[in-house]
Design an enzyme around this catalytic site. Structure first.
Site, short mmCIF file in Angstrom:
data_model
loop_
_atom_site.label_atom_id
_atom_site.label_comp_id
_atom_site.label_asym_id
_atom_site.label_seq_id
_atom_site.Cartn_x
_atom_site.Cartn_y
_atom_site.Cartn_z
N GLN A 1 -10.95 -20.42 42.13
CA GLN A 1 -9.75 -19.72 42.57
C GLN A 1 -9.55 -19.77 44.08
OE1 GLN A 1 -9.15 -15.72 41.21
NE2 GLN A 1 -9.97 -16.21 39.20
N CYS A 2 -10.66 -19.62 44.78
CA CYS A 2 -10.53 -19.62 46.23
C CYS A 2 -10.50 -21.05 46.73
CB CYS A 2 -11.72 -18.92 46.88
SG CYS A 2 -11.87 -17.25 46.35
N THR A 3 -10.03 -21.18 47.92
CA THR A 3 -10.09 -22.48 48.53
C THR A 3 -11.51 -22.69 48.98
OG1 THR A 3 -7.92 -22.02 49.35
CG2 THR A 3 -9.01 -23.97 50.21
N VAL A 4 -12.22 -23.54 48.28
CA VAL A 4 -13.56 -23.86 48.73
C VAL A 4 -13.47 -25.24 49.35
CG1 VAL A 4 -15.93 -24.24 48.06
CG2 VAL A 4 -14.57 -22.49 46.92
N LEU B 1 -14.51 -17.91 40.19
CA LEU B 1 -14.20 -17.50 41.56
C LEU B 1 -14.12 -18.70 42.50
CD1 LEU B 1 -13.71 -15.01 43.32
CD2 LEU B 1 -16.15 -15.00 43.84
#
Lengths: 725, 315
Positions: free
Chosen positions: A591-594, A588
């Protein structure tokens, strides 16, 4: 169209030499009057159409050449408020109609006759003697269209007429030709004394008695006492006119009064048109006029004389006037002009050559309305950009508002609003002058198959077409998505359409903001067949030589200076991995822009600042990429350097990298020849299709020959930040 | 000549107002509009003006009682602002210069106000022909040189609505013949207010046509003397912004006060050295006024301050 004021033709007086003609009032409204009328209409009058008392004033101290005015300012609605010093008040009746139709169909003749009758009655009853200001009344008919801020109005300055007109015995004389300096001094003193006695600063009508040595004055009402035994009657009128041959309007009704009350006793009357001006602190009254007037006869107990007085419009025709105040009253227009004015301040001292029009009129397409999109949009608005279009397929989720400044908690409820649409709504709320549009749609991506069914395939085809259309309709395309591969299709389309692309991408504590190389316009579409005919791309063999057709290289300069805009690479040129599905097999957090929350704001702002700098360059997207050496030279634009890209590598340093690469040649060539067929192959296939196609596989072995250029220039960012904002 | 019975009463009222307000710190409206600006706390320099402690009543004028060496900043406190305004009003009255005090209804606040008229020539380079009161001494060579830069004023009023209901009855032969000239009259309105944030006076202004339409800044520029236009645009004195009038709530242009202290300091220091009384507001106005078309006649400086006292008291 210009609407000049009227100027009286002096020559006319020689023709109609012995006829007395008056200079009519020109209505003069101060901006504050309309503001106040708006307030009154909204809060006070509402639908009340009944006549209201208002107040104007006129002044007898104007310099030569100004029209004879009756002025109404914001205080006009306080009928018993103070009048400006040395001005005469005029009481008026306001008829504010509720509709334009009512305004048009109001019986103007009846209004005028009603007012004229009141004046006539006051003359007959003697009320006008006690309060001669009754002689100088006016009517104002208005309709305020408060949706459009259009104000329709028509003034009337009622004047009673003698059927045969008025004769003058001789041409008017200027006071200083008739009076000695001593008399003039005495006259001024007598007037001032009269003002003090009347506890005012201006007296509209008065009686004058003079000898060679002295001058006396008295109010009109003292006629009998003051003038007993006088052989000659001199009447003074406070005269707002500046013409040398004509008196102003206020004398007109006075003459009717004189004729009515004393016409039988007086053959001629001397009229002093009292003009009293101060220029540079020196007062003078010697330019006042003296008329010898033969009073026409008015039959006693006659009916009310004929009256005139509706003001002509600027065209010189009998008709109302209209003034459009949307620019100064419509809050939306005010916001627009304030925004523009604020931007223009930059041009005053800091950047006089800044071409704001280029920025403001740029149409921007924002692909992605997330953290980057929101911040880019806000910065664009700061620059006054009016045309902003969002494309996003996501809905607003609970985590978004804290990082995405166009959204609020409420926007997340009920499954969340569409980002593209909510962003448009918010932009319009922030600044109603913006022309924003939103498209809730997906952008097809390499490695994300679209061939599940005919439906998905045709949807993808429609999305591609929509995207192609949007890109052609805009000037600058911002790539602000959260995945690498979603940038691929717009990159290809924009390159093909020769649109400037500004790309911003975030890592955890890194970002890149770059402009894509802008291909030169196709020389000729028909000739553009073979792979080598694409003029914009340097091949592996040619890139090491001097770029043909661009500025000649300076001997001894680095390979990387003077790289023209059309030879700069794009986001993918810099990569040795072709775009594919980057979300597959990821956790996760992958996948997300962290990313560090501040980065999106910095990168979004830089992306816009970069666009603005490019627009300020005379060659726009073809501008040579600035390098570190250029920091010592004359900057290429009024806003400084125009680098290819700005990278933030870690939390300390800002660096800029510049690559020259050439994958576009292959990809573009295929796209332009095969269109969607080629695209669907890319969407549906694995990494290796693009990698093989673009020769990346080969490139891995031939890195050195491929002339991958690498350059680091520090601190452009900090330079930009210091200079730009 | 001081014919106004009410004038000295008005002035006294302002002065009281100033004193009262001075204690109470500053006007909320002004504070509201400039909240974000840093407030200068050094108000002590108001002593510059303390030679006018009681304009109307004290005949002692030239004794510099409290000019001090502690002066660290040349700012104007609110009480002294009102004193300066009183003096300016008095002198304006003597010179018939048109300044008046406008109190805002239901409020303790007010401002100095003056309106002037100016006619401009449309679509012609000689914009400066006939000025309201004081440009008659403009040298003509300047005019020639200006004409290149001056922009014609675009003052199109919206189309007038033709009225079909009214037939003109017979022509009124009592009206003198008129012709359409190619000049246009503009009304200028100037307001002076006090800024607590900057401890300086602030000049607000707007220009409108006789129809009451406010001009945009471009239109104002094109009617402002080109020399001043250039000077203003390059001037360190001020920048112009569009702001809501703090008391009226209507849009006005404002000369931003951020540099005021900078150019007033030398004036005040020089005056202090020479033990000359200075009316801060008047000196300031003579600097900032002309750049937006507001001339301050030199006659102000020729008025003996004592003269204003005696003439007022003679009423």
């Amino acid at each position: 169209m210009t609407t000049p004021i009227f100027i009286l033709i002096e020559a006319a007086s020689s023709v109609a030499d012995l006829k007395l003609q008056f200079a009519p009032f020109s209505s003069a409204l101060e901006a504050g009057f309309w503001h106040q009328l708006t307030q009154k209409k909204l809060n006070d009058y509402r639908l009340d159409e009944s006549p209201k008392l208002i107040k104007g004033y006129y002044y007898n101290g104007d310099p030569l050449g100004l029209p004879t005015r009756l002025t109404l300012e914001f205080s006009a609605f306080e009928a018993d408020g103070p009048t400006p010093a040395r001005c005469c008040p005029a009481i008026g009746t306001l008829y504010n109609t509720n509709t334009l139709d009512a305004f048009k169909t109001t019986d103007k003749k009846a209004l005028l006759e009603k007012e004229a009758k009141e004046i006539w009655d006051a003359i007959q009853s003697g009320a006008a003697l006690k309060d001669p200001s009754i002689l100088c009344k006016f009517i104002l008919l208005t309709f305020a269209d408060l949706k459009k801020y259009h104000f329709y109005y028509w003034f009337c300055f009622p004047a009673l007429c003698f059927p045969e007109g008025i004769k003058i015995v001789q041409q008017p004389s200027v006071l200083e030709q008739v009076f000695s300096a001593k008399q003039i001094g005495a006259l001024q003193e007598a007037y001032d004394d009269l003002c003090i006695k009347r506890e005012t600063t201006a007296v509209p009508y008065f009686l004058v008695k003079y000898t060679d040595e002295t001058v006396q004055m008295a109010p009109l009402s003292d006629w009998d006492a003051f003038l007993t035994g006088a052989k000659k009657v001199t009447v003074g009128v406070y005269d707002p006119c500046t013409l040398s041959q004509h008196p102003g309007w206020p004398l007109r009704n006075l003459l009717v009064l004189l004729a009515y009350r004393w016409g039988s006793m007086l053959d001629t009357v001397e009229v002093l048109c009292f003009r009293d001006r101060t220029l540079q602190g020196s007062r003078s009254i010697q330019h006042s006029l003296i008329f010898q007037i033969k009073l026409p006869e008015l039959p006693l107990n006659s009916a009310c004389p004929k009256s005139v007085g509706w003001e002509k419009n600027p065209k010189g025709a009998m008709g109302p006037r209209m003034v459009n105040l949307s620019e100064c009253m419509d809050p939306k227009r005010l916001a627009e002009s304030s925004v523009d004015l604020n931007l223009k301040l930059m041009r005053w001292r800091l950047v006089p050559s800044l071409d704001l029009d280029k920025v403001v009129t740029t149409k921007c397409l924002l692909l992605g309305a997330g953290t980057l999109g929101c911040n880019v949009a806000r910065t664009l608005m700061g620059w006054g950009v009016r045309h902003i279009t969002f494309v996003d397929n996501a809905k607003i989720s609970y985590s978004n508002p804290v990082r995405q400044p166009l959204y609020e908690f409420e926007d997340c409820l009920g499954g969340g609003k569409s980002k593209a649409m909510a962003a448009v709504d918010r932009l319009t709320k922030i600044f109603p002058g913006v022309n924003a549009e939103g498209y809730n749609m997906s952008i097809p991506m390499p490695g994300h198959p679209v061939n599940f069914s005919q439906a998905t395939l045709s949807q993808a085809q429609r999305d591609v077409e929509q995207l192609e259309k949007l890109i052609s309709e805009h000037d600058v395309v911002f790539l602000l998505m959260d995945t690498r591969e979603s940038r691929w299709l717009p990159t290809v389309i924009a390159a093909s359409k020769r649109k400037l692309v500004v790309n911003a991408a975030l890592g955890f504590d890194t970002f890149v903001v770059m402009r894509h190389g802008l291909k030169k316009p196709p020389v000729s579409q028909s000739v553009c067949a073979g792979p080598d005919s694409s003029p914009s791309c340097s091949s592996a063999s040619s890139s090491s030589s001097t770029p043909a057709g661009s500025a000649p290289s300076v001997p001894g300069s680095s390979l990387f200076s003077n790289i023209p805009g059309h030879k700069l690479g794009c986001y993918f040129c810099n990569d040795v991995v072709a775009p594919g599905d980057s979300t597959r097999d990821r956790t996760l957090d992958q996948q997300c822009t962290v990313s560090r929350p501040g980065l999106a704001m910095i990168a979004g702002a830089l992306a816009v600042e970069m666009m603005v700098s490019i627009l300020q360059h005379s060659e726009g997207g073809y501008a040579v990429a600035s390098s570190s050496d250029d920091r010592m030279n004359e900057p290429p634009t009024s806003l400084g350097l125009v680098p290819h890209q700005v990278r933030h590598i870690d939390s300390h340093s800002m660096e800029r990298l510049m690559f020259v690469l050439f994958w576009q040649r292959y990809v573009l060539d295929h796209y332009e020849r095969e269109g969607f067929n080629f695209l669907s192959k890319v969407f549906n296939s694995s990494h290796s299709f693009l990698e093989d196609l673009t020769g990346l596989t080969l490139l891995h072995q031939e890195t050195q020959a491929a002339e991958v250029s690498f350059l680091v220039v520090k601190q452009w960012t900090s330079f930009l930040l210091l200079q730009g904002s | 000549m001081e014919p106004q019975g009410g004038s000295s009463a008005t002035l006294t009222a302002i002065q009281h107002h100033g004193r009262r307000r001075g204690r109470k710190c500053c006007s909320t409206a002004l504070r509201r509009s400039q909240q974000s600006e840093q407030v200068s706390c050094e108000l002590s320099a108001g002593v510059f003006l303390s030679q006018y402690p009681r304009i109307l009543h004290s005949p002692v004028r030239h004794k510099m009682t409290s000019t001090t060496s502690h002066m660290s900043s040349c700012v104007l406190d609110e009480q002294n602002f009102y004193r300066c305004c009183c003096l300016l009003l008095q002198q304006s009255e003597q010179l018939n210069d048109g300044w008046s005090w406008e109190a805002v209804q239901d409020s303790e606040e007010g401002y100095l106000r003056k309106t002037t008229l100016r006619s401009v020539v449309i679509n012609s380079s000689t914009v400066w022909d006939l000025e309201g009161s004081s440009s008659e001494s403009e040298p003509s060579d300047q005019q020639a040189q200006e004409s290149e830069q001056s922009v014609p004023v675009a003052l199109d009023e919206p189309d007038t609505m033709e009225d079909d209901t009214d037939d003109d009855d017979d022509e009124d032969d009592g009206v003198c013949a008129v012709s359409k000239g190619n000049s246009k009259v503009l009304q200028y309105e100037y307001h002076i207010m006090y800024s607590c944030s900057y401890s300086t006076p602030v000049l607000y202004f707007r220009a409108s046509t006789l129809q009451g339409r406010s001009l945009s800044l471009e239109e104002v520029w094109s009617s402002v003397h080109p020399n001043f236009r250039l000077r203003l645009q390059n001037s360190p004195l001020n920048t112009i912004s569009l702001q809501e009038h703090p008391l009226l709530g209507q849009p006005f242009f404002m000369l931003h006060p951020c540099r005021t202290e900078e150019f007033m300091r030398p004036v005040l220091l020089a005056a202090q050295e020479q033990h000359r009384p200075v009316n801060y507001v008047l000196s300031w106005l003579s600097v900032v006024g002309p750049v937006v078309g507001l001339d301050v006649t030199l006659r102000y400086s020729q008025l003996h301050p004592a003269a204003s006292i005696s003439s007022t008291e003679s009423d």
